[in-house]
Design a protein around this motif. Structure first.
Motif, PDB file in Angstrom:
ATOM      1  N   SER A   2      34.267   7.500  18.200  1.00 21.26           N
ATOM      2  CA  SER A   2      33.814   8.703  17.495  1.00 21.26           C
ATOM      3  C   SER A   2      34.930   9.256  16.606  1.00 21.26           C
ATOM      4  O   SER A   2      36.115   8.988  16.804  1.00 21.26           O
ATOM      5  N   SER A   3      34.526  10.042  15.629  1.00 20.86           N
ATOM      6  CA  SER A   3      35.512  10.607  14.703  1.00 20.86           C
ATOM      7  C   SER A   3      36.381  11.660  15.377  1.00 20.86           C
ATOM      8  O   SER A   3      37.551  11.812  15.026  1.00 20.86           O
ATOM      9  N   LEU A   4      35.840  12.362  16.365  1.00 16.01           N
ATOM     10  CA  LEU A   4      36.641  13.338  17.104  1.00 16.01           C
ATOM     11  C   LEU A   4      37.740  12.632  17.898  1.00 16.01           C
ATOM     12  O   LEU A   4      38.886  13.095  17.934  1.00 16.01           O
ATOM     13  N   PHE A   5      37.390  11.505  18.495  1.00 13.29           N
ATOM     14  CA  PHE A   5      38.382  10.740  19.265  1.00 13.29           C
ATOM     15  C   PHE A   5      39.499  10.261  18.345  1.00 13.29           C
ATOM     16  O   PHE A   5      40.682  10.364  18.678  1.00 13.29           O
ATOM     17  N   LEU A   6      39.124   9.753  17.175  1.00 14.29           N
ATOM     18  CA  LEU A   6      40.115   9.280  16.210  1.00 14.29           C
ATOM     19  C   LEU A   6      40.989  10.431  15.716  1.00 14.29           C
ATOM     20  O   LEU A   6      42.218  10.285  15.604  1.00 14.29           O
ATOM     21  N   PHE A   7      40.386  11.571  15.450  1.00 10.69           N
ATOM     22  CA  PHE A   7      41.146  12.743  15.014  1.00 10.69           C
ATOM     23  C   PHE A   7      42.153  13.165  16.082  1.00 10.69           C
ATOM     24  O   PHE A   7      43.313  13.460  15.781  1.00 10.69           O
ATOM     25  N   LEU A   8      41.712  13.185  17.345  1.00 11.78           N
ATOM     26  CA  LEU A   8      42.619  13.595  18.422  1.00 11.78           C
ATOM     27  C   LEU A   8      43.752  12.584  18.627  1.00 11.78           C
ATOM     28  O   LEU A   8      44.871  12.973  18.972  1.00 11.78           O
ATOM     29  N   MET A   9      43.472  11.309  18.390  1.00  9.28           N
ATOM     30  CA  MET A   9      44.541  10.304  18.506  1.00  9.28           C
ATOM     31  C   MET A   9      45.615  10.525  17.438  1.00  9.28           C
ATOM     32  O   MET A   9      46.810  10.482  17.729  1.00  9.28           O
ATOM     33  N   VAL A  10      45.193  10.787  16.212  1.00 17.36           N
ATOM     34  CA  VAL A  10      46.150  11.044  15.129  1.00 17.36           C
ATOM     35  C   VAL A  10      46.896  12.349  15.391  1.00 17.36           C
ATOM     36  O   VAL A  10      48.120  12.427  15.214  1.00 17.36           O
ATOM     37  N   PHE A  11      46.164  13.368  15.838  1.00 20.90           N
ATOM     38  CA  PHE A  11      46.787  14.657  16.148  1.00 20.90           C
ATOM     39  C   PHE A  11      47.822  14.504  17.261  1.00 20.90           C
ATOM     40  O   PHE A  11      48.914  15.089  17.192  1.00 20.90           O
ATOM     41  N   GLN A  12      47.515  13.712  18.271  1.00 18.81           N
ATOM     42  CA  GLN A  12      48.463  13.508  19.365  1.00 18.81           C
ATOM     43  C   GLN A  12      49.715  12.781  18.877  1.00 18.81           C
ATOM     44  O   GLN A  12      50.825  13.098  19.311  1.00 18.81           O
ATOM     45  N   ALA A  13      49.557  11.829  17.982  1.00 20.15           N
ATOM     46  CA  ALA A  13      50.724  11.125  17.439  1.00 20.15           C
ATOM     47  C   ALA A  13      51.620  12.078  16.656  1.00 20.15           C
ATOM     48  O   ALA A  13      52.852  12.014  16.751  1.00 20.15           O
ATOM     49  N   ILE A  14      51.006  12.970  15.886  1.00 24.69           N
ATOM     50  CA  ILE A  14      51.791  13.957  15.126  1.00 24.69           C
ATOM     51  C   ILE A  14      52.503  14.923  16.069  1.00 24.69           C
ATOM     52  O   ILE A  14      53.687  15.237  15.879  1.00 24.69           O
ATOM     53  N   VAL A  15      51.791  15.385  17.089  1.00 21.32           N
ATOM     54  CA  VAL A  15      52.401  16.300  18.063  1.00 21.32           C
ATOM     55  C   VAL A  15      53.558  15.611  18.788  1.00 21.32           C
ATOM     56  O   VAL A  15      54.616  16.212  19.020  1.00 21.32           O
ATOM     57  N   SER A  55      59.013  26.457  20.837  1.00 24.19           N
ATOM     58  CA  SER A  55      58.216  25.413  20.187  1.00 24.19           C
ATOM     59  C   SER A  55      58.145  24.149  21.048  1.00 24.19           C
ATOM     60  O   SER A  55      57.118  23.466  21.058  1.00 24.19           O
ATOM     61  N   THR A  56      59.202  23.838  21.798  1.00 30.74           N
ATOM     62  CA  THR A  56      59.161  22.707  22.727  1.00 30.74           C
ATOM     63  C   THR A  56      58.113  22.942  23.796  1.00 30.74           C
ATOM     64  O   THR A  56      57.330  22.041  24.123  1.00 30.74           O
ATOM     65  N   THR A  57      58.068  24.149  24.332  1.00 35.41           N
ATOM     66  CA  THR A  57      57.087  24.480  25.363  1.00 35.41           C
ATOM     67  C   THR A  57      55.667  24.381  24.820  1.00 35.41           C
ATOM     68  O   THR A  57      54.778  23.805  25.462  1.00 35.41           O
ATOM     69  N   VAL A  58      55.448  24.929  23.633  1.00 37.33           N
ATOM     70  CA  VAL A  58      54.100  24.898  23.043  1.00 37.33           C
ATOM     71  C   VAL A  58      53.684  23.462  22.731  1.00 37.33           C
ATOM     72  O   VAL A  58      52.558  23.042  23.050  1.00 37.33           O
ATOM     73  N   LEU A  59      54.574  22.688  22.110  1.00 41.53           N
ATOM     74  CA  LEU A  59      54.235  21.315  21.756  1.00 41.53           C
ATOM     75  C   LEU A  59      53.994  20.451  22.995  1.00 41.53           C
ATOM     76  O   LEU A  59      53.089  19.607  23.012  1.00 41.53           O
ATOM     77  N   ALA A  60      54.783  20.648  24.040  1.00 39.45           N
ATOM     78  CA  ALA A  60      54.581  19.884  25.274  1.00 39.45           C
ATOM     79  C   ALA A  60      53.242  20.234  25.912  1.00 39.45           C
ATOM     80  O   ALA A  60      52.524  19.351  26.398  1.00 39.45           O
ATOM     81  N   THR A  61      52.880  21.522  25.893  1.00 34.70           N
ATOM     82  CA  THR A  61      51.589  21.943  26.447  1.00 34.70           C
ATOM     83  C   THR A  61      50.435  21.353  25.640  1.00 34.70           C
ATOM     84  O   THR A  61      49.458  20.843  26.207  1.00 34.70           O
ATOM     85  N   VAL A  62      50.532  21.396  24.315  1.00 31.54           N
ATOM     86  CA  VAL A  62      49.488  20.829  23.458  1.00 31.54           C
ATOM     87  C   VAL A  62      49.377  19.319  23.690  1.00 31.54           C
ATOM     88  O   VAL A  62      48.264  18.770  23.776  1.00 31.54           O
ATOM     89  N   PHE A  63      50.507  18.633  23.835  1.00 31.46           N
ATOM     90  CA  PHE A  63      50.500  17.189  24.067  1.00 31.46           C
ATOM     91  C   PHE A  63      49.784  16.844  25.373  1.00 31.46           C
ATOM     92  O   PHE A  63      48.967  15.917  25.413  1.00 31.46           O
ATOM     93  N   VAL A  64      50.058  17.583  26.430  1.00 28.63           N
ATOM     94  CA  VAL A  64      49.420  17.320  27.724  1.00 28.63           C
ATOM     95  C   VAL A  64      47.928  17.606  27.659  1.00 28.63           C
ATOM     96  O   VAL A  64      47.101  16.832  28.169  1.00 28.63           O
ATOM     97  N   VAL A  65      47.543  18.706  27.027  1.00 29.68           N
ATOM     98  CA  VAL A  65      46.118  19.054  26.929  1.00 29.68           C
ATOM     99  C   VAL A  65      45.356  18.000  26.118  1.00 29.68           C
ATOM    100  O   VAL A  65      44.264  17.567  26.506  1.00 29.68           O
ATOM    101  N   VAL A  66      45.931  17.560  25.004  1.00 34.92           N
ATOM    102  CA  VAL A  66      45.275  16.535  24.188  1.00 34.92           C
ATOM    103  C   VAL A  66      45.201  15.209  24.955  1.00 34.92           C
ATOM    104  O   VAL A  66      44.197  14.497  24.875  1.00 34.92           O
ATOM    105  N   SER A  67      46.230  14.882  25.719  1.00 37.55           N
ATOM    106  CA  SER A  67      46.212  13.648  26.510  1.00 37.55           C
ATOM    107  C   SER A  67      45.093  13.672  27.547  1.00 37.55           C
ATOM    108  O   SER A  67      44.366  12.686  27.725  1.00 37.55           O
ATOM    109  N   ILE A  68      44.948  14.787  28.245  1.00 44.34           N
ATOM    110  CA  ILE A  68      43.886  14.911  29.240  1.00 44.34           C
ATOM    111  C   ILE A  68      42.517  14.856  28.571  1.00 44.34           C
ATOM    112  O   ILE A  68      41.584  14.211  29.075  1.00 44.34           O
TER     113      ILE A  68
END
Length: 139
Positions: A2-15, A55-68
């Motif tokens: 799905s396009s959402l899955f692809l978007f989240l994969m790219v977003f996770q790589a950027i994060v 910013s490290t705390t925020v980015l780490a939290t976003v990375f974990v949430v996107v991974s889950i």
């Protein structure tokens, strides 16, 4: 996919790339790739350290949430699948064969073997052959 899955994969790589960059920019006791703060800049050294820590705390939290979220989406997408049995072969249906007796490979050897020639010894006419592995006779 799905396009959402692809978007989240790219977003996770950027994060992930941003998270690595922010971690490397922090000043450490070991003298890593720290940012030198100067009072002439827009932020003081203490302000930059606080900003990088937050910013490290925020980015780490976003990375974990996107991974889950990506893991949950992958499980949901894969749960509807079944095992592909298109290449499965069916065994031919036939009556079981009657069990056969084991074949003795040496059964015909005695019949087909040539007759042993009697051992001719020059000293004794019809003497029994000597067994070279027999224990010597005691006198």
């Amino acid at each position: 996919m799905s396009s959402l899955f692809l978007f989240l994969m790219v977003f996770q790589a950027i994060v992930a790339a941003l998270l690595v960059w922010v971690i490397l920019m922090q000043k450490s006791e070991g003298g890593g790739l720290g940012v030198g703060g100067s009072p002439a800049g827009l932020m003081s050294a203490r302000g930059a350290a606080d900003f990088l820590t937050r910013s490290t705390t925020v980015l780490a939290t976003v990375f974990v949430v996107v991974s889950i979220t990506l893991a949950a989406m992958a499980v949901r997408a894969g749960s509807g699948r079944s095992i592909d049995d298109s290449l499965k072969r069916a065994a031919p249906i036939s009556a079981p064969a009657a069990p056969t007796a084991p074949i003795d490979p040496l059964a015909g050897a005695a019949q087909n073997a040539p007759a042993a020639a009697p051992a001719a010894s020059p000293a004794a006419g019809n003497a029994a052959p000597v067994d070279p592995f027999a224990a010597p006779a005691k006198k």
